[in-house]
Design an enzyme around this catalytic site. Structure first.
Site, PDB file in Angstrom:
ATOM      1  N   ILE A  66       0.834  -1.201   0.000  1.00 14.26           N
ATOM      2  CA  ILE A  66       0.000   0.000   0.000  1.00 14.26           C
ATOM      3  C   ILE A  66       0.873   1.258   0.000  1.00 14.26           C
ATOM      4  O   ILE A  66       1.851   1.347   0.737  1.00 14.26           O
ATOM      5  CB  ILE A  66      -0.940   0.007   1.223  1.00 14.26           C
ATOM      6  CG1 ILE A  66      -1.909  -1.179   1.154  1.00 14.26           C
ATOM      7  CG2 ILE A  66      -1.735   1.307   1.301  1.00 14.26           C
ATOM      8  CD1 ILE A  66      -2.838  -1.297   2.345  1.00 14.26           C
ATOM      9  N   GLY A 121       0.611  -5.263   1.356  1.00  9.81           N
ATOM     10  CA  GLY A 121      -0.567  -5.422   0.508  1.00  9.81           C
ATOM     11  C   GLY A 121      -0.345  -6.352  -0.663  1.00  9.81           C
ATOM     12  O   GLY A 121      -1.301  -6.911  -1.211  1.00  9.81           O
ATOM     13  N   ASP A 124      -1.541  -9.588   0.525  1.00 15.14           N
ATOM     14  CA  ASP A 124      -3.009  -9.583   0.487  1.00 15.14           C
ATOM     15  C   ASP A 124      -3.506  -9.899  -0.912  1.00 15.14           C
ATOM     16  O   ASP A 124      -4.457 -10.665  -1.085  1.00 15.14           O
ATOM     17  CB  ASP A 124      -3.540  -8.202   0.901  1.00 15.14           C
ATOM     18  CG  ASP A 124      -3.318  -7.872   2.364  1.00 15.14           C
ATOM     19  OD1 ASP A 124      -3.845  -8.608   3.216  1.00 15.14           O
ATOM     20  OD2 ASP A 124      -2.632  -6.877   2.651  1.00 15.14           O
ATOM     21  N   GLU A 144       2.972  -5.510   7.770  1.00 11.43           N
ATOM     22  CA  GLU A 144       2.116  -4.667   8.591  1.00 11.43           C
ATOM     23  C   GLU A 144       2.525  -4.627  10.061  1.00 11.43           C
ATOM     24  O   GLU A 144       2.415  -3.590  10.724  1.00 11.43           O
ATOM     25  CB  GLU A 144       0.652  -5.132   8.479  1.00 11.43           C
ATOM     26  CG  GLU A 144      -0.041  -4.766   7.185  1.00 11.43           C
ATOM     27  CD  GLU A 144       0.253  -5.730   6.049  1.00 11.43           C
ATOM     28  OE1 GLU A 144      -0.378  -5.606   4.986  1.00 11.43           O
ATOM     29  OE2 GLU A 144       1.115  -6.618   6.219  1.00 11.43           O
ATOM     30  N   ASP A 152      -5.058  -6.138   7.295  1.00  5.92           N
ATOM     31  CA  ASP A 152      -6.523  -6.084   7.341  1.00  5.92           C
ATOM     32  C   ASP A 152      -7.208  -6.144   5.981  1.00  5.92           C
ATOM     33  O   ASP A 152      -8.382  -5.851   5.862  1.00  5.92           O
ATOM     34  CB  ASP A 152      -6.985  -4.815   8.082  1.00  5.92           C
ATOM     35  CG  ASP A 152      -6.430  -3.530   7.478  1.00  5.92           C
ATOM     36  OD1 ASP A 152      -5.867  -3.591   6.365  1.00  5.92           O
ATOM     37  OD2 ASP A 152      -6.548  -2.468   8.124  1.00  5.92           O
TER      38      ASP A 152
END
Length: 270
Positions: A66, A121, A124, A144, A152
């Site tokens: 991210i 990310g 993810d 993270e 998340d």
């Protein structure tokens, strides 16, 4: 195809190649990324000509995760009230989750090709894909925890189902880097390749094999495998019986059987 700011998308020979296209920013996931990926995978899902999707990153890295600038921008919207701040943040997190759920729920198989960094990310994202492939020297990490937060956007929900609970906890708690070869040994990636060129060639070869199969059969297989993540074996057996009650009437079955008997390669309609 539409013009995208964070992606490059190509469709050739039934294979959609979706490329994260911010190499100068290590393919960090900015605001454009999160909105465009939903549109791209909705297109892939709805376009009959697309049989399979290959997801990769331009340049030296898959994705550094991210974009920190985007996170900082969200923080500027906070006010004095904790409850309202929490509501704002929750809605933002749910929007980000929806972007990767669009990848997960695409009816076509999605193959991730990973080189260089695949951080935060990036994990993810690849856990929302069907299969993952990497260069031996790729660097993967759940970052993270080093930023003082729990992942998340899907890693903690999907990764344990891929590599098992214990290994997922170790990666999440430590934030340690693993190589592409280490990722292969724990089952996070299916295969590793010596370099980027070999990676892309290998992944596209697998994609071509999938694209040559009955799209009805491939789509049904993906649906059944996804359904089984959250259901019992008994539920799955009942569901596939209902599914195939219709799908076994497909013309693809006759095409496949005819080709098998005549020792020819079958050609399936979109």
């Amino acid at each position: 195809m539409s013009d995208y700011k964070a992606f490059r998308v190509e469709l050739k020979d039934k294979i959609a190649h979706v490329v994260i296209n911010r190499p100068e920013k290590l393919n960090a996931m900015n605001a454009d990324f999160w909105t465009e990926i939903i549109d791209i995978f909705r297109w892939a899902d709805e376009t009959d000509e697309v049989r399979v999707v290959v997801l990769s990153g331009a340049g030296a890295h898959f994705s550094s995760g991210i974009d920190v600038a985007m996170l900082a921008q969200t923080a500027t919207k906070f006010g004095a009230d904790a409850a309202r701040n929490a509501d704002l943040m929750r809605r933002q997190i749910l929007k980000l989750q929806a972007s990767f759920t669009a990848v997960d729920e695409c009816r076509k198989p999605v193959l991730a090709a990973i080189q260089g960094y695949c951080l935060g990310g990036g994990i993810d994202l690849i856990t929302a894909c069907d299969m993952r492939y990497a260069t031996v020297d790729a660097k993967l990490s759940i970052r993270e925890v080093d930023m003082g937060l729990a992942a998340d956007v899907g890693t903690l929900q999907r990764l344990p189902r891929i590599i098992g609970d214990g290994l997922a906890r170790e990666l999440a708690y430590t934030g340690c880097d693993i190589s592409g070869e280490e990722a292969r040994s724990m089952g996070l990636v299916n295969r590793t390749y010596a370099d980027y060129d070999a990676l892309i060639a290998g992944v596209f070869e697998i994609a071509r094999v999938i694209a040559s199969k009955s799209p009805v059969a491939v789509r049904g297989s993906k649906r059944m495998l996804s359904y089984m993540r959250d259901h019992s074996i008994a539920d799955g057996l009942d569901y596939v019986a209902t599914w195939n009650a219709a799908m076994l009437q497909s013309a693809d079955l006759r095409v496949a059987m005819t080709a098998f008997m005549s020792k020819q390669k079958p050609e399936f309609a979109d």
